[in-house]
Every structure is written in structure tokens, then in C-alpha cells.
Design a protein around this motif. Structure first.
Motif, PDB file in Angstrom:
ATOM      1  N   VAL A 269       0.856  -1.190   0.000  1.00  0.00           N
ATOM      2  CA  VAL A 269       0.000   0.000   0.000  1.00  0.00           C
ATOM      3  C   VAL A 269       0.889   1.236   0.000  1.00  0.00           C
ATOM      4  O   VAL A 269       1.881   1.293   0.735  1.00  0.00           O
ATOM      5  CB  VAL A 269      -0.929   0.023   1.241  1.00  0.00           C
ATOM      6  N   VAL A 270       0.537   2.209  -0.826  1.00  0.00           N
ATOM      7  CA  VAL A 270       1.183   3.520  -0.787  1.00  0.00           C
ATOM      8  C   VAL A 270       0.288   4.428   0.050  1.00  0.00           C
ATOM      9  O   VAL A 270      -0.891   4.603  -0.271  1.00  0.00           O
ATOM     10  CB  VAL A 270       1.355   4.116  -2.196  1.00  0.00           C
ATOM     11  N   SER A 271       0.823   4.970   1.118  1.00  0.00           N
ATOM     12  CA  SER A 271      -0.009   5.759   2.029  1.00  0.00           C
ATOM     13  C   SER A 271       0.768   6.942   2.579  1.00  0.00           C
ATOM     14  O   SER A 271       1.997   6.930   2.669  1.00  0.00           O
ATOM     15  CB  SER A 271      -0.488   4.877   3.190  1.00  0.00           C
ATOM     16  N   ARG A 286       2.977  -4.620   3.858  1.00  0.00           N
ATOM     17  CA  ARG A 286       4.018  -3.597   3.823  1.00  0.00           C
ATOM     18  C   ARG A 286       3.477  -2.301   3.224  1.00  0.00           C
ATOM     19  O   ARG A 286       2.693  -2.329   2.266  1.00  0.00           O
ATOM     20  CB  ARG A 286       5.220  -4.086   3.023  1.00  0.00           C
ATOM     21  N   VAL A 287       3.909  -1.196   3.790  1.00  0.00           N
ATOM     22  CA  VAL A 287       3.438   0.119   3.363  1.00  0.00           C
ATOM     23  C   VAL A 287       4.607   0.972   2.905  1.00  0.00           C
ATOM     24  O   VAL A 287       5.600   1.122   3.618  1.00  0.00           O
ATOM     25  CB  VAL A 287       2.698   0.840   4.509  1.00  0.00           C
ATOM     26  N   VAL A 288       4.482   1.519   1.697  1.00  0.00           N
ATOM     27  CA  VAL A 288       5.392   2.572   1.255  1.00  0.00           C
ATOM     28  C   VAL A 288       4.781   3.871   1.778  1.00  0.00           C
ATOM     29  O   VAL A 288       3.802   4.381   1.237  1.00  0.00           O
ATOM     30  CB  VAL A 288       5.517   2.600  -0.282  1.00  0.00           C
ATOM     31  N   SER A 289       5.322   4.370   2.867  1.00  0.00           N
ATOM     32  CA  SER A 289       4.732   5.533   3.532  1.00  0.00           C
ATOM     33  C   SER A 289       5.471   6.801   3.153  1.00  0.00           C
ATOM     34  O   SER A 289       6.705   6.829   3.078  1.00  0.00           O
ATOM     35  CB  SER A 289       4.735   5.352   5.052  1.00  0.00           C
ATOM     36  N   ILE A 290       4.700   7.861   2.904  1.00  0.00           N
ATOM     37  CA  ILE A 290       5.245   9.148   2.463  1.00  0.00           C
ATOM     38  C   ILE A 290       5.063  10.164   3.589  1.00  0.00           C
ATOM     39  O   ILE A 290       3.948  10.378   4.073  1.00  0.00           O
ATOM     40  CB  ILE A 290       4.532   9.621   1.185  1.00  0.00           C
ATOM     41  N   TRP A 291       6.168  10.787   3.992  1.00  0.00           N
ATOM     42  CA  TRP A 291       6.158  11.701   5.134  1.00  0.00           C
ATOM     43  C   TRP A 291       6.601  13.093   4.696  1.00  0.00           C
ATOM     44  O   TRP A 291       7.590  13.240   3.982  1.00  0.00           O
ATOM     45  CB  TRP A 291       7.085  11.188   6.228  1.00  0.00           C
ATOM     46  N   GLY A 292       5.864  14.106   5.150  1.00  0.00           N
ATOM     47  CA  GLY A 292       6.196  15.482   4.815  1.00  0.00           C
ATOM     48  C   GLY A 292       6.474  16.298   6.052  1.00  0.00           C
ATOM     49  O   GLY A 292       7.569  16.284   6.601  1.00  0.00           O
ATOM     50  N   LYS A 308      13.150   1.030   5.472  1.00  0.00           N
ATOM     51  CA  LYS A 308      13.523   1.191   4.063  1.00  0.00           C
ATOM     52  C   LYS A 308      12.324   1.466   3.163  1.00  0.00           C
ATOM     53  O   LYS A 308      12.502   1.846   2.005  1.00  0.00           O
ATOM     54  CB  LYS A 308      14.275  -0.048   3.569  1.00  0.00           C
ATOM     55  N   ASP A 309      11.109   1.283   3.676  1.00  0.00           N
ATOM     56  CA  ASP A 309       9.911   1.570   2.887  1.00  0.00           C
ATOM     57  C   ASP A 309       9.407   2.993   3.087  1.00  0.00           C
ATOM     58  O   ASP A 309       8.394   3.387   2.514  1.00  0.00           O
ATOM     59  CB  ASP A 309       8.793   0.579   3.244  1.00  0.00           C
ATOM     60  N   ASN A 349       7.717  -1.198  -6.709  1.00  0.00           N
ATOM     61  CA  ASN A 349       8.160  -2.298  -7.566  1.00  0.00           C
ATOM     62  C   ASN A 349       9.116  -3.235  -6.855  1.00  0.00           C
ATOM     63  O   ASN A 349       9.101  -4.458  -7.058  1.00  0.00           O
ATOM     64  CB  ASN A 349       8.804  -1.745  -8.832  1.00  0.00           C
ATOM     65  N   SER A 350       9.973  -2.687  -6.000  1.00  0.00           N
ATOM     66  CA  SER A 350      10.913  -3.536  -5.274  1.00  0.00           C
ATOM     67  C   SER A 350      10.178  -4.492  -4.332  1.00  0.00           C
ATOM     68  O   SER A 350      10.644  -5.618  -4.085  1.00  0.00           O
ATOM     69  CB  SER A 350      11.905  -2.685  -4.476  1.00  0.00           C
ATOM     70  N   ILE A 351       9.024  -4.067  -3.848  1.00  0.00           N
ATOM     71  CA  ILE A 351       8.239  -4.928  -2.948  1.00  0.00           C
ATOM     72  C   ILE A 351       7.417  -5.937  -3.728  1.00  0.00           C
ATOM     73  O   ILE A 351       7.463  -7.145  -3.448  1.00  0.00           O
ATOM     74  CB  ILE A 351       7.306  -4.065  -2.059  1.00  0.00           C
ATOM     75  N   VAL A 352       6.656  -5.472  -4.713  1.00  0.00           N
ATOM     76  CA  VAL A 352       5.741  -6.388  -5.403  1.00  0.00           C
ATOM     77  C   VAL A 352       6.490  -7.409  -6.260  1.00  0.00           C
ATOM     78  O   VAL A 352       6.060  -8.553  -6.395  1.00  0.00           O
ATOM     79  CB  VAL A 352       4.704  -5.629  -6.266  1.00  0.00           C
ATOM     80  N   ASN A 353       7.627  -7.020  -6.813  1.00  0.00           N
ATOM     81  CA  ASN A 353       8.387  -7.971  -7.607  1.00  0.00           C
ATOM     82  C   ASN A 353       9.058  -9.019  -6.729  1.00  0.00           C
ATOM     83  O   ASN A 353       9.191 -10.186  -7.114  1.00  0.00           O
ATOM     84  CB  ASN A 353       9.437  -7.250  -8.454  1.00  0.00           C
ATOM     85  N   LYS A 354       9.441  -8.612  -5.528  1.00  0.00           N
ATOM     86  CA  LYS A 354       9.992  -9.581  -4.580  1.00  0.00           C
ATOM     87  C   LYS A 354       8.923 -10.537  -4.111  1.00  0.00           C
ATOM     88  O   LYS A 354       9.125 -11.746  -4.008  1.00  0.00           O
ATOM     89  CB  LYS A 354      10.603  -8.841  -3.382  1.00  0.00           C
ATOM     90  N   ASN A 355       7.716  -9.991  -3.832  1.00  0.00           N
ATOM     91  CA  ASN A 355       6.600 -10.847  -3.399  1.00  0.00           C
ATOM     92  C   ASN A 355       6.240 -11.854  -4.478  1.00  0.00           C
ATOM     93  O   ASN A 355       5.904 -13.010  -4.202  1.00  0.00           O
ATOM     94  CB  ASN A 355       5.376  -9.984  -3.074  1.00  0.00           C
ATOM     95  N   LYS A 356       6.299 -11.411  -5.740  1.00  0.00           N
ATOM     96  CA  LYS A 356       5.930 -12.277  -6.853  1.00  0.00           C
ATOM     97  C   LYS A 356       6.910 -13.433  -6.985  1.00  0.00           C
ATOM     98  O   LYS A 356       6.542 -14.564  -7.276  1.00  0.00           O
ATOM     99  CB  LYS A 356       5.881 -11.474  -8.161  1.00  0.00           C
TER     100      LYS A 356
END
Length: 357
Positions: A269-271, A286-292, A308-309, A349-356
Motif C-alpha cells: 500500500v502507498v499511504s 508492507r506500506v510505502v509511507s510518504i512523510w512530509g 527502508k519503505d 516495484n521492489s516490494i511487489v516484484n519480490k513478493n511475486k
């Protein structure tokens, strides 16, 4: 291991705040229940948030209470405490919120000779972390650690006994059958949750659309868009109509049980630093989290999420607030607008390709 003989046998727990804050209590509360099976835990929260507590332990009771409507004055909270004590035999109170309304419940406990403990929020340390100059850039205790401290104060055993609300499994696909067919072999399911309550936590919509466009163009990728407000629904509906294999869940209220079941089947998830980060964490995604404007150092990183995410820029003005609700001192929110979309795409992509594989 057994709990102290002086520990409460019917512990009242309260958290009436935002969705993400309540979600963060679940790993701790479920673990406390499983470590102390002879204690009954009564969790009170806002009525619409009770649905978060999927597959609860047998010794957990979740009660929805509208504190904004029926309970306002100290007398109201005294009556509420008496009601809960009569119904559940409350002999202890864990205040996981630390605000005026829960303090009034604590006062009611004192008047009735009932032991209570409250969360230490670390406000002074948070001010030092978010002040404009001479920041003390050190990671603070996580909210979950602060919750655990409250339970330790009663003498409870508390070990980590939570992986997901579904244990080692996932939610039933039948729960979200009206949204999408079951996941096909080789399919990569990605969630996008681009919004948050405050501007200081929202990645610019125009840049997030570039993330959506690139991910949706990849083979075997299906995107699920999460949001709730009226303007959010319009944006997500527009994206869903223009990009292939993209589904918006903002068109109607599906309920937590449905959305959590779907979330459990996503590859990532991108959140933003928002409730969706914590909801995905509850189902071990796993979450790709964006912080401002905010920062993981404040203690709100998702449960078991990986450093690292995290996507964030190294700026001396960050973090400028705990909740992202202060105006940008620069005026341009570069902490978010300066993040290239490709960085987010690459992490996904680094997460989903690894999961695949």
C-alpha cells in the motif's frame, strides 16, 4: 506467567480519538488480552470505530460510546463510569488517550477508589523535535510503547502476540466479492491511499497521479484507491475512469470488515502518514509511507513497518509538527512536492516484484 494478584480483573480502556490512533492500540490490546486470559478488557471508543476490532480475543469487549453527544460534563462522565462499572464490574481504568474527557473518567475512578493509569505523551520531547530551531532529532517512544507502559503500570504480563487481525492468514475473499474478483495467479495488487487530514501530510495530487499512471501501465497490476471525503471521491473516481485496472473504494462506504479483508490481499500500500498506513499494518501488509511535515521519529510509524519503505526528504525544517496541521514556514511544502514520483514507484516495484518471486 501470571498477572499480579493486585491487577484489575475487569479493565476499562479508553481511546476516543482519530481512526489511526485507535488502530494503533489494537496490536497492544490484543496482545494484552492474549497474555492475560483471566482478565476481561472493556475497550470504549467512538461507535463507528468499533468495526476496527476484527477477530477480537474472547476476553475483549468493545463498546461504542458517543462522547460528543451524550457525555460532556464531569457529571456525565461520572454517570458513564458508574454505568460501565455496574455492567462490567470495572476495577481498573487504562487511559490510552490522555485528554479532558478521559481525565474525567479518571476522576470518577478516584472518587470510587478504582486504580487508573494514563498515557505519557512525551509532549516536551515532541516540542523539542518539531521546534523551528535547535531540534533534537532523536526517535521518541512509539505510541504503541506508550500504550504498553500503561498496561505495565497495572502489573500485567505483556508480550508481542499480534501479527495480523487474521493471525497468519488473510481475510475471506467473499467479503470483498462485490468490489473485485479473487486475486489471479501472477496478479499484483497495490493500494493507493493518497489523502490525509492535514495538508502537511498530503503528497501533491498531480504527482500522485503520475505514480498511479505508471503503476497502472505495468502488466498484471491492479490498483485499489482508498479515500473518503467528497473531493477525494471525485479525484479517485476520475483516476479509476482513466487508468486501466484501477478501482476506487471511495464510491461508497464498504465498512472496515470489507476493506480490511481486501487490504490483507494486497502486495503493498502507498499511504501518507495517515490511518490507512495503520490499517494496512493491522493486516501485515508492507506500506510505502510518504512523510512530509511529520516524521517517523514522532512515534507514529506503522506497526512492524520497515524503515527502508519510508519516503521522506532530509530537510532541516522537518518535522515542523506532530500532526501535520501547521502552515508550511517555507510556503511551498517542498517536503512533499520535492519527492519525485519515480522514487515511490521504485519502492513499490521492489516490494511487489519480490513478493511475486
Amino acid at each position: 506467567m501470571a498477572i499480579s494478584s493486585k491487577s484489575p480483573k475487569n479493565l476499562l480502556i479508553a481511546r476516543f480519538s482519530a481512526l489511526g490512533d485507535v488502530a494503533m492500540t489494537i496490536p497492544v490490546v490484543y496482545s494484552a488480552c492474549r497474555c492475560n486470559p483471566d482478565t476481561r478488557f472493556i475497550f470504549v471508543t467512538k461507535p463507528h470505530q468499533t468495526g476496527l476490532f476484527v477477530n477480537p480475543p474472547e476476553n475483549l469487549v468493545v463498546v461504542g460510546i458517543d462522547v460528543n453527544d451524550k457525555y460532556r460534563s464531569p457529571g456525565d462522565f461520572l454517570r458513564l463510569f458508574r454505568k460501565l462499572r455496574k455492567e462490567y464490574g470495572v476495577d481498573g481504568f487504562a487511559d490510552l488517550h490522555g485528554v479532558l474527557r478521559t481525565f474525567m473518567l479518571g476522576v470518577a475512578c478516584t472518587l470510587h477508589g478504582v486504580k487508573w493509569r494514563t498515557i505519557r505523551k512525551g509532549r516536551m520531547n515532541k516540542r523539542a523535535l518539531t521546534r523551528p530551531r535547535n531540534k533534537i532529532m532523536l526517535p521518541l517512544l512509539s505510541s504503541r510503547a506508550r500504550y504498553r507502559e500503561v498496561f505495565y503500570g497495572f502489573g500485567y504480563v505483556l508480550e508481542e502476540k499480534f501479527k495480523s487481525i487474521y493471525g497468519d492468514g488473510k481475510g475471506d475473499p467473499a467479503m470483498f466479492a462485490s468490489i473485485t474478483a479473487p486475486k489471479g495467479d501472477g496478479e499484483k495488487w497495490i493500494g493507493i491511499a493518497p489523502f490525509a487530514k492535514h495538508k502537511g501530510k498530503i503528497y501533491p495530487v498531480s504527482l500522485m497521479e503520475k505514480v498511479v499512471a505508471e503503476l497502472s501501465a505495468q502488466p498484471d497490476v491492479k490498483l485499489f484507491l482508498f479515500g473518503g471525503g467528497e473531493e477525494e471521491r471525485k479525484v479517485l473516481a476520475d483516476w479509476a475512469s482513466r487508468y486501466p485496472d484501477t478501482v476506487s473504494l471511495a464510491d461508497k462506504k464498504h465498512g472496515f470488515a470489507v476493506e480490511l479483508a481486501l487490504l490483507s490481499h494486497l502486495d503493498t500500500v502507498v499511504s501518507m502518514d495517515s490511518a490507512n498506513m495503520h490499517l494496512a499494518s493491522l493486516v501485515n501488509v508492507r506500506v510505502v509511507s510518504i512523510w512530509g511535515a511529520t516524521h517517523p521519529y514522532c512515534g507514529f510509524k506503522g506497526f512492524r513497518q520497515r524503515e527502508k519503505d519510508i519516503v521522506q526528504l532530509p530537510m532541516t525544517c522537518r518535522p515542523c509538527s506532530v500532526f501535520g496541521n501547521k502552515p508550511c514556514s517555507r510556503g511551498d511544502y517542498h517536503c512533499l512536492a520535492g519527492i519525485p514520483p519515480q522514487i515511490i514507484v521504485n519502492k513499490v516495484n521492489s516490494i511487489v516484484n519480490k513478493n511475486k518471486s
